[in-house]
Design a protein around this motif. Structure first.
Motif, PDB file in Angstrom:
ATOM      1  N   GLU A  41      55.141 -41.830  29.473  1.00  0.00           N
ATOM      2  CA  GLU A  41      54.240 -41.016  30.287  1.00  0.00           C
ATOM      3  C   GLU A  41      53.252 -40.318  29.372  1.00  0.00           C
ATOM      4  OE1 GLU A  41      56.268 -38.436  33.012  1.00  0.00           O
ATOM      5  OE2 GLU A  41      57.397 -40.087  33.912  1.00  0.00           O
ATOM      6  N   LEU A  42      51.967 -40.433  29.704  1.00  0.00           N
ATOM      7  CA  LEU A  42      50.898 -39.850  28.905  1.00  0.00           C
ATOM      8  C   LEU A  42      50.058 -38.935  29.775  1.00  0.00           C
ATOM      9  CD1 LEU A  42      49.676 -43.168  27.239  1.00  0.00           C
ATOM     10  CD2 LEU A  42      51.324 -41.557  26.305  1.00  0.00           C
ATOM     11  N   ALA A  43      49.707 -37.763  29.264  1.00  0.00           N
ATOM     12  CA  ALA A  43      48.794 -36.862  29.969  1.00  0.00           C
ATOM     13  C   ALA A  43      47.380 -37.408  29.823  1.00  0.00           C
ATOM     14  CB  ALA A  43      48.891 -35.455  29.398  1.00  0.00           C
ATOM     15  N   VAL A  44      46.655 -37.522  30.928  1.00  0.00           N
ATOM     16  CA  VAL A  44      45.295 -38.046  30.911  1.00  0.00           C
ATOM     17  C   VAL A  44      44.395 -37.184  31.773  1.00  0.00           C
ATOM     18  CG1 VAL A  44      46.071 -40.418  30.514  1.00  0.00           C
ATOM     19  CG2 VAL A  44      45.668 -39.644  32.852  1.00  0.00           C
ATOM     20  N   GLY A  45      43.107 -37.323  31.565  1.00  0.00           N
ATOM     21  CA  GLY A  45      42.102 -36.775  32.461  1.00  0.00           C
ATOM     22  C   GLY A  45      41.577 -37.918  33.311  1.00  0.00           C
ATOM     23  N   THR A  46      41.100 -37.617  34.503  1.00  0.00           N
ATOM     24  CA  THR A  46      40.606 -38.679  35.381  1.00  0.00           C
ATOM     25  C   THR A  46      39.259 -38.314  35.985  1.00  0.00           C
ATOM     26  OG1 THR A  46      41.630 -37.796  37.389  1.00  0.00           O
ATOM     27  CG2 THR A  46      42.965 -39.292  36.063  1.00  0.00           C
ATOM     28  N   ASP A  47      38.526 -39.354  36.322  1.00  0.00           N
ATOM     29  CA  ASP A  47      37.278 -39.256  37.074  1.00  0.00           C
ATOM     30  C   ASP A  47      37.293 -40.457  38.016  1.00  0.00           C
ATOM     31  OD1 ASP A  47      34.777 -38.796  38.060  1.00  0.00           O
ATOM     32  OD2 ASP A  47      33.736 -38.990  36.144  1.00  0.00           O
ATOM     33  N   LEU A  48      37.843 -40.261  39.228  1.00  0.00           N
ATOM     34  CA  LEU A  48      38.135 -41.358  40.147  1.00  0.00           C
ATOM     35  C   LEU A  48      37.310 -41.258  41.427  1.00  0.00           C
ATOM     36  CD1 LEU A  48      42.028 -41.171  39.852  1.00  0.00           C
ATOM     37  CD2 LEU A  48      40.474 -42.668  38.569  1.00  0.00           C
ATOM     38  N   VAL A  49      37.049 -42.413  42.023  1.00  0.00           N
ATOM     39  CA  VAL A  49      36.282 -42.508  43.260  1.00  0.00           C
ATOM     40  C   VAL A  49      37.002 -43.455  44.209  1.00  0.00           C
ATOM     41  CG1 VAL A  49      34.092 -43.239  44.278  1.00  0.00           C
ATOM     42  CG2 VAL A  49      34.102 -42.107  42.073  1.00  0.00           C
ATOM     43  N   HIS A  50      36.998 -43.102  45.507  1.00  0.00           N
ATOM     44  CA  HIS A  50      37.565 -43.983  46.537  1.00  0.00           C
ATOM     45  C   HIS A  50      36.487 -44.290  47.565  1.00  0.00           C
ATOM     46  CE1 HIS A  50      40.252 -44.524  50.267  1.00  0.00           C
ATOM     47  NE2 HIS A  50      40.208 -45.663  49.600  1.00  0.00           N
TER      48      HIS A  50
ATOM     49  N   CYS B  46      45.409 -45.661  47.635  1.00  0.00           N
ATOM     50  CA  CYS B  46      44.735 -44.628  46.865  1.00  0.00           C
ATOM     51  C   CYS B  46      45.618 -43.384  46.808  1.00  0.00           C
ATOM     52  CB  CYS B  46      43.384 -44.314  47.511  1.00  0.00           C
ATOM     53  SG  CYS B  46      42.455 -43.052  46.635  1.00  0.00           S
ATOM     54  N   PRO B  47      45.847 -42.790  45.605  1.00  0.00           N
ATOM     55  CA  PRO B  47      46.710 -41.632  45.506  1.00  0.00           C
ATOM     56  C   PRO B  47      46.049 -40.286  45.822  1.00  0.00           C
ATOM     57  CG  PRO B  47      46.002 -42.312  43.335  1.00  0.00           C
ATOM     58  CD  PRO B  47      45.436 -43.310  44.306  1.00  0.00           C
TER      59      PRO B  47
ATOM     60  N   GLU C  60      35.627 -40.370  48.739  1.00  0.00           N
ATOM     61  CA  GLU C  60      36.483 -39.320  48.205  1.00  0.00           C
ATOM     62  C   GLU C  60      36.479 -39.410  46.688  1.00  0.00           C
ATOM     63  OE1 GLU C  60      40.350 -38.807  50.385  1.00  0.00           O
ATOM     64  OE2 GLU C  60      39.699 -40.744  51.176  1.00  0.00           O
ATOM     65  N   THR C  61      36.662 -38.286  46.031  1.00  0.00           N
ATOM     66  CA  THR C  61      36.720 -38.281  44.574  1.00  0.00           C
ATOM     67  C   THR C  61      37.885 -37.417  44.111  1.00  0.00           C
ATOM     68  OG1 THR C  61      35.244 -36.385  44.356  1.00  0.00           O
ATOM     69  CG2 THR C  61      34.230 -38.568  44.348  1.00  0.00           C
ATOM     70  N   TYR C  62      38.368 -37.691  42.942  1.00  0.00           N
ATOM     71  CA  TYR C  62      39.348 -36.840  42.272  1.00  0.00           C
ATOM     72  C   TYR C  62      38.961 -36.800  40.804  1.00  0.00           C
ATOM     73  CZ  TYR C  62      43.425 -34.896  40.079  1.00  0.00           C
ATOM     74  OH  TYR C  62      44.245 -34.097  39.331  1.00  0.00           O
ATOM     75  N   ARG C  63      38.820 -35.598  40.304  1.00  0.00           N
ATOM     76  CA  ARG C  63      38.495 -35.374  38.891  1.00  0.00           C
ATOM     77  C   ARG C  63      39.449 -34.298  38.396  1.00  0.00           C
ATOM     78  NH1 ARG C  63      32.387 -34.542  38.085  1.00  0.00           N
ATOM     79  NH2 ARG C  63      32.371 -36.802  38.223  1.00  0.00           N
TER      80      ARG C  63
ATOM     81  N   ARG D 217      50.109 -40.723  38.281  1.00  0.00           N
ATOM     82  CA  ARG D 217      50.727 -39.700  39.123  1.00  0.00           C
ATOM     83  C   ARG D 217      49.826 -38.470  39.074  1.00  0.00           C
ATOM     84  NH1 ARG D 217      55.375 -38.034  36.502  1.00  0.00           N
ATOM     85  NH2 ARG D 217      56.401 -39.928  37.188  1.00  0.00           N
ATOM     86  N   LEU D 218      49.370 -38.037  40.242  1.00  0.00           N
ATOM     87  CA  LEU D 218      48.528 -36.847  40.330  1.00  0.00           C
ATOM     88  C   LEU D 218      49.405 -35.603  40.425  1.00  0.00           C
ATOM     89  CD1 LEU D 218      45.733 -38.104  42.733  1.00  0.00           C
ATOM     90  CD2 LEU D 218      45.912 -38.322  40.257  1.00  0.00           C
ATOM     91  N   PRO D 219      48.835 -34.412  40.189  1.00  0.00           N
ATOM     92  CA  PRO D 219      49.626 -33.177  40.272  1.00  0.00           C
ATOM     93  C   PRO D 219      50.303 -32.977  41.632  1.00  0.00           C
ATOM     94  CG  PRO D 219      47.576 -32.734  39.146  1.00  0.00           C
ATOM     95  CD  PRO D 219      47.484 -34.148  39.679  1.00  0.00           C
TER      96      PRO D 219
END
Length: 91
Positions: A17-26, A89-90, A2-5, A53-55
């Motif tokens: 709390e900081l706004a970030v971009g992600t490129d994640l893999v499970h 995994c979130p 699974e991925t989340y970008r 924290r994801l949307p």
């Protein structure tokens, strides 16, 4: 696999709390890269763990496996750091 970008909120132990971009893999574990604004360098420089924290509202704890991976201070442009999930995994 699974991925989340996409966007997420980085929550530090201090409560910041900081706004970030992600490129994640499970796979068997989860992790990947998060992208932060250069202005956030001071906020993250001395932290080796946090929470994403994801949307969707789901959250996951992580560690930075290589805290020395920070760019020189102060970072002027967006920068990326590698994280490794330390729990469920979130996404």
């Amino acid at each position: 696999m699974e991925t989340y970008r996409g966007p997420a909120t980085l929550i530090l132990d201090s409560g910041a709390e900081l706004a970030v971009g992600t490129d994640l893999v499970h796979r068997s574990d989860w992790g990947g890269l998060i992208t932060l604004a250069g202005a956030d360098w001071d906020a993250i420089a001395n932290h080796d763990r946090g929470r994403l924290r994801l949307p969707s509202g789901s959250e996951g704890d992580f560690v930075r496996p290589n805290p020395a991976e920070m760019p020189p201070a102060p970072a002027q442009a967006p920068f990326r750091i590698r994280i490794l999930g330390s729990g469920d995994c979130p996404f």
